[in-house]
Motif scaffolding. Structure first.
Motif, PDB file in Angstrom:
ATOM      1  N   ARG A 103       0.847  -1.194   0.000  1.00  0.00           N
ATOM      2  CA  ARG A 103       0.000   0.000   0.000  1.00  0.00           C
ATOM      3  C   ARG A 103       0.878   1.237   0.000  1.00  0.00           C
ATOM      4  NH1 ARG A 103      -3.111  -1.666   4.467  1.00  0.00           N
ATOM      5  NH2 ARG A 103      -2.956   0.429   5.328  1.00  0.00           N
ATOM      6  N   GLN A 104       0.340   2.307  -0.639  1.00  0.00           N
ATOM      7  CA  GLN A 104       1.129   3.530  -0.806  1.00  0.00           C
ATOM      8  C   GLN A 104       1.764   4.051   0.484  1.00  0.00           C
ATOM      9  OE1 GLN A 104      -0.983   6.812  -2.635  1.00  0.00           O
ATOM     10  NE2 GLN A 104      -0.143   6.229  -4.603  1.00  0.00           N
ATOM     11  N   GLU A 105       1.021   3.988   1.579  1.00  0.00           N
ATOM     12  CA  GLU A 105       1.554   4.550   2.822  1.00  0.00           C
ATOM     13  C   GLU A 105       2.792   3.791   3.312  1.00  0.00           C
ATOM     14  OE1 GLU A 105      -0.934   3.432   6.414  1.00  0.00           O
ATOM     15  OE2 GLU A 105      -2.340   2.943   4.798  1.00  0.00           O
ATOM     16  N   PHE A 106       3.043   2.625   2.733  1.00  0.00           N
ATOM     17  CA  PHE A 106       4.232   1.852   3.123  1.00  0.00           C
ATOM     18  C   PHE A 106       5.354   1.930   2.081  1.00  0.00           C
ATOM     19  CE2 PHE A 106       0.819  -0.205   5.613  1.00  0.00           C
ATOM     20  CZ  PHE A 106       1.359  -0.005   6.889  1.00  0.00           C
ATOM     21  N   ILE A 107       5.249   2.914   1.189  1.00  0.00           N
ATOM     22  CA  ILE A 107       6.299   3.087   0.171  1.00  0.00           C
ATOM     23  C   ILE A 107       7.084   4.370   0.456  1.00  0.00           C
ATOM     24  CG2 ILE A 107       6.785   3.473  -2.278  1.00  0.00           C
ATOM     25  CD1 ILE A 107       4.227   1.957  -2.944  1.00  0.00           C
ATOM     26  N   ARG A 108       8.407   4.297   0.274  1.00  0.00           N
ATOM     27  CA  ARG A 108       9.241   5.500   0.346  1.00  0.00           C
ATOM     28  C   ARG A 108      10.190   5.488  -0.853  1.00  0.00           C
ATOM     29  NH1 ARG A 108       5.936   5.790   3.566  1.00  0.00           N
ATOM     30  NH2 ARG A 108       6.026   6.349   5.774  1.00  0.00           N
ATOM     31  N   ASN A 109      10.205   6.588  -1.582  1.00  0.00           N
ATOM     32  CA  ASN A 109      11.137   6.741  -2.704  1.00  0.00           C
ATOM     33  C   ASN A 109      12.161   7.809  -2.349  1.00  0.00           C
ATOM     34  OD1 ASN A 109       9.833   4.878  -4.442  1.00  0.00           O
ATOM     35  ND2 ASN A 109       8.271   6.424  -4.906  1.00  0.00           N
ATOM     36  N   PHE A 110      13.428   7.430  -2.324  1.00  0.00           N
ATOM     37  CA  PHE A 110      14.451   8.387  -1.879  1.00  0.00           C
ATOM     38  C   PHE A 110      15.779   8.151  -2.577  1.00  0.00           C
ATOM     39  CE2 PHE A 110      17.063   5.607   0.792  1.00  0.00           C
ATOM     40  CZ  PHE A 110      16.229   4.505   0.913  1.00  0.00           C
ATOM     41  N   ALA A 111      16.676   9.116  -2.408  1.00  0.00           N
ATOM     42  CA  ALA A 111      18.019   9.023  -2.986  1.00  0.00           C
ATOM     43  C   ALA A 111      19.031   9.455  -1.933  1.00  0.00           C
ATOM     44  CB  ALA A 111      18.131   9.931  -4.207  1.00  0.00           C
ATOM     45  N   ILE A 112      20.282   9.104  -2.166  1.00  0.00           N
ATOM     46  CA  ILE A 112      21.358   9.590  -1.299  1.00  0.00           C
ATOM     47  C   ILE A 112      22.161  10.603  -2.104  1.00  0.00           C
ATOM     48  CG2 ILE A 112      23.350   8.984   0.118  1.00  0.00           C
ATOM     49  CD1 ILE A 112      22.350   6.059   0.049  1.00  0.00           C
ATOM     50  N   ILE A 113      22.398  11.783  -1.523  1.00  0.00           N
ATOM     51  CA  ILE A 113      23.233  12.761  -2.226  1.00  0.00           C
ATOM     52  C   ILE A 113      24.404  13.142  -1.323  1.00  0.00           C
ATOM     53  CG2 ILE A 113      21.451  13.678  -3.754  1.00  0.00           C
ATOM     54  CD1 ILE A 113      20.953  15.930  -1.807  1.00  0.00           C
ATOM     55  N   ALA A 114      25.554  13.360  -1.931  1.00  0.00           N
ATOM     56  CA  ALA A 114      26.761  13.630  -1.144  1.00  0.00           C
ATOM     57  C   ALA A 114      27.875  14.141  -2.041  1.00  0.00           C
ATOM     58  CB  ALA A 114      27.230  12.355  -0.453  1.00  0.00           C
ATOM     59  N   HIS A 115      28.841  14.782  -1.447  1.00  0.00           N
ATOM     60  CA  HIS A 115      30.081  15.093  -2.138  1.00  0.00           C
ATOM     61  C   HIS A 115      30.796  13.769  -2.406  1.00  0.00           C
ATOM     62  CE1 HIS A 115      33.209  18.071  -3.169  1.00  0.00           C
ATOM     63  NE2 HIS A 115      34.091  17.163  -2.753  1.00  0.00           N
ATOM     64  N   ILE A 116      31.608  13.727  -3.458  1.00  0.00           N
ATOM     65  CA  ILE A 116      32.289  12.476  -3.805  1.00  0.00           C
ATOM     66  C   ILE A 116      33.138  11.978  -2.621  1.00  0.00           C
ATOM     67  CG2 ILE A 116      34.286  13.633  -4.874  1.00  0.00           C
ATOM     68  CD1 ILE A 116      33.118  10.969  -6.933  1.00  0.00           C
TER      69      ILE A 116
END
Ligand code: GDP
Ligand code: MG
Length: 589
Positions: free
Chosen positions: A2-15
């Protein structure tokens, strides 16, 4: 899920701040991969990426996180590229997420890419979870790093900044629960007409085009006929699924999900990143706003070397599919035969394309001197013409006005680097537009001609800033510029592939340098051959390629016959041009 159990994310950082390490740890702690597999760094799987130490292509991985209450969440982790030339790819993959983990190395603190990535996430209105990494090391300055993060954004406080060791896994569990608690679940009606955003696309030699998409609204079943809205192309679905982390088939994707679709479409031009997917039998009324078009900044000829034109064509078409910023069209050169004019974001991008052609397709490619676009107004014409190939730069007698594209170059750097960076930008015809402070960093904006940025500006910037500065560029406008075309003639025959355009102030120096370099690089013949640089009908520089055998007295000088040919004018050249010739020209600037 179900949608409430989904998370879409990314990691961003300096190299090097630990993005891949944290991604591995997340995949491991959610049992997506085993510990041993984590060591193989699954996310960096292209050999070019390894060579450059950057992630060129994104890959989304679905993980399942079971929290302390026993609830199961679907965590879609999107790996974003790490190089500044690929900022458009960062924005592209970020648009498929609802939040990011902003990772900062405690031994280095907030750095230029930290700020640049932070700004992209902010512009995309994403939730940002600030994280300090590498707290296990003796050199970690955790408090100072936290203070810098507080400077960066008022919303970051010692309470909500998470301190971790991605290497040992310390407090990565806190990150996992923060993803659940702080990043919003996707919204979007799964009963609405299908709208899915294509954020990545790849060519597989066996499967054809594979796209990655986020379902924005509606539901997609694996037996549906889909419609790619940009080109109105219909297709069945050969395979559908998720990367978990290997390709895993799945029957249905609903609003909020991220997955891949194997289309079987064999036309490499048919599907572009930013396209909207809908159902063929029940199309949605309007497409999603696409991604901003990426305009190439530099152009260069690409010619086959020791391979067939048709093989180069196949390789180039496949690469273009995989890389929205790379553009191309066929062109023909007298000196080099059939080839392509490629459009690139910069020299680094050109290099990557060249290396990928070699590594993925076994193609050795000859690349000509890169140039930008010129806008030229010629006599008796109302509309200016856009010149992407220097050989089409009009003769000087025809020209009323020449303009070249200027970019706004935004550079982020630590305070103490400002002087060196300003000196560099001003030496490249840069004009200061804005100067802003963000925490301990400076954000400086210059207006500069593309031609001054596109060659080695980025490398120079890295060098004067010891790797601490970042650069992001946007097109500004065309501005008048005193540019001239330099033609190179060898043995009185103009070599079209060597023609280039420079600012008049540089023309003399470059003309002299070039003929001097060429005289040693052009394959010798029995007789001596003059090499000339010609500007506006006048030879501004000349040097002679020595003859093959010095002993043979008759060949040491330019002969009467050759002199005659000059008077007769144009002739065709039979000189073979090695890549070293183009490299020598490129090095100058
Ligand atoms: P990326 O460039 O952001 O993907 O960085 P990597 O994940 O490749 O990490 C760069 C280096 O930092 C590697 O040598 C990692 O082993 C190391 N590293 C990453 N996280 C930690 C950490 O928490 N502690 C320590 N001591 N080293 C780390
Ligand atoms: Mg990495």
């Amino acid at each position: 899920t179900r949608q409430e159990f989904i998370r879409n994310f990314a990691i961003i950082a300096h190299i090097d701040h630990g993005k891949s390490t944290l991604a591995d740890r997340i995949m491991e702690m959610t049992n997506t991969i085993s510990e041993r597999e984590a060591e193989d760094q699954l996310l960096d799987d292209l050999s070019v990426e390894k060579a450059h130490g950057v992630t060129v292509k994104s890959r989304t991985v679905r993980n399942y996180f079971i929290d302390e209450r026993g609830d199961e969440y679907q965590y879609n982790l999107i790996d974003t590229p790490g190089h500044v030339d690929f900022n458009y790819e960062v924005s592209r993959s970020l648009s498929a997420t609802d939040g990011v983990l902003l990772l900062v190395d405690a031994t280095k603190g907030v750095q230029a890419q930290t700020v640049a990535n932070y700004r992209l996430a902010k512009e995309a209105n994403l939730v940002i979870i600030p994280i300090v990494n590498k707290i296990d090391t003796a050199a970690a300055e955790v408090d100072a790093t936290i203070a810098q993060l507080e400077d960066l954004d008022d919303a970051f406080t010692p309470d909500n900044i998470i301190k971790i060791s991605a290497k040992s896994g310390l407090h990565v569990d806190t990150v996992l629960t923060a993803i659940r608690d702080r990043i919003p679940a996707p919204k979007g009606d799964e009963h609405a007409d299908l709208q899915a955003l294509v954020f990545d696309s790849k060519f597989d030699p066996y499967k054809g085009i594979i796209v990655q998409a986020r379902i924005v609204q509606g539901t997609l079943n694996s037996n549906d006929q889909v419609l790619f809205m940009a080109n109105q192309i219909k297709s069945g679905i050969k395979e559908m699924g998720v990367f978990a982390p290997l390709m895993t088939p799945i029957k249905q994707l609903k609003a909020g999900d991220v997955g891949f679709i194997v289309t079987g479409i064999k036309d490499p031009e048919a599907v572009k990143v930013g396209d909207t997917i809908t159902l063929a039998k029940q199309p949605v009324a309007s497409a999603l706003p696409g991604y901003q078009d990426v305009e190439p900044m530099v152009y260069a000829g690409l010619y086959p070397r020791g391979s067939e034109f048709k093989d180069l064509k196949i390789g180039i078409e496949k690469l273009a599919l995989n890389d929205a910023a790379f553009q191309y069209e066929p062109e023909q050169s007298e000196a080099l035969g059939m080839g392509f004019r490629g459009g690139f974001l910069g020299i680094f991008h050109l290099q990557i394309i060249r290396e990928r052609l070699k590594e993925e397709f076994g193609l050795d490619v000859l690349t000509t001197m890169p140039n930008s676009t010129y806008r030229v107004t010629v006599k008796n014409e109302d509309e200016p013409i856009y010149v992407e190939n220097p050989t089409q730069f009009p003769d000087y007698g025809q020209i009323m006005l020449v303009e070249e594209p200027y970019m706004l170059a935004k550079m982020t750097m630590p305070n103490e680097m400002l002087n060196d960076v300003m000196r560099l930008a001003e030496g490249r015809r840069g004009e200061l537009v804005d100067l802003e402070t963000i925490g301990a960093m400076l954000l400086v904006t210059y207006r500069m001609p593309i031609s001054e940025i596109a060659y080695d500006f980025f490398n120079e910037l890295k060098s004067v800033s010891h790797g601490f500065a970042t650069l992001s560029t946007t097109f500004d406008q065309y501005q008048p510029s005193d540019l001239v075309r330099i033609d190179i003639a060898i043995d009185y025959a103009k070599i079209d592939a060597l023609t280039f355009v420079v600012h008049r102030l540089k023309a003399n120096r470059m003309g002299i340098e070039i003929v001097d370099k060429l005289k040693n690089l052009i394959p010798r013949k029995l007789q001596a051959m003059p090499v000339q640089a010609i500007v506006e009908g006048r030879a501004i520089a000349r040097a002679d390629v020595p003859p093959l055998r010095k002993a043979q007295a008759s060949g040491t000088k330019v002969s009467k016959k050759q002199q005659q040919m000059r008077r007769q004018g144009v002739k065709k050249s039979d000189i073979e041009l090695p890549q070293a010739v183009f490299d020598a020209i490129l090095e100058m600037n």
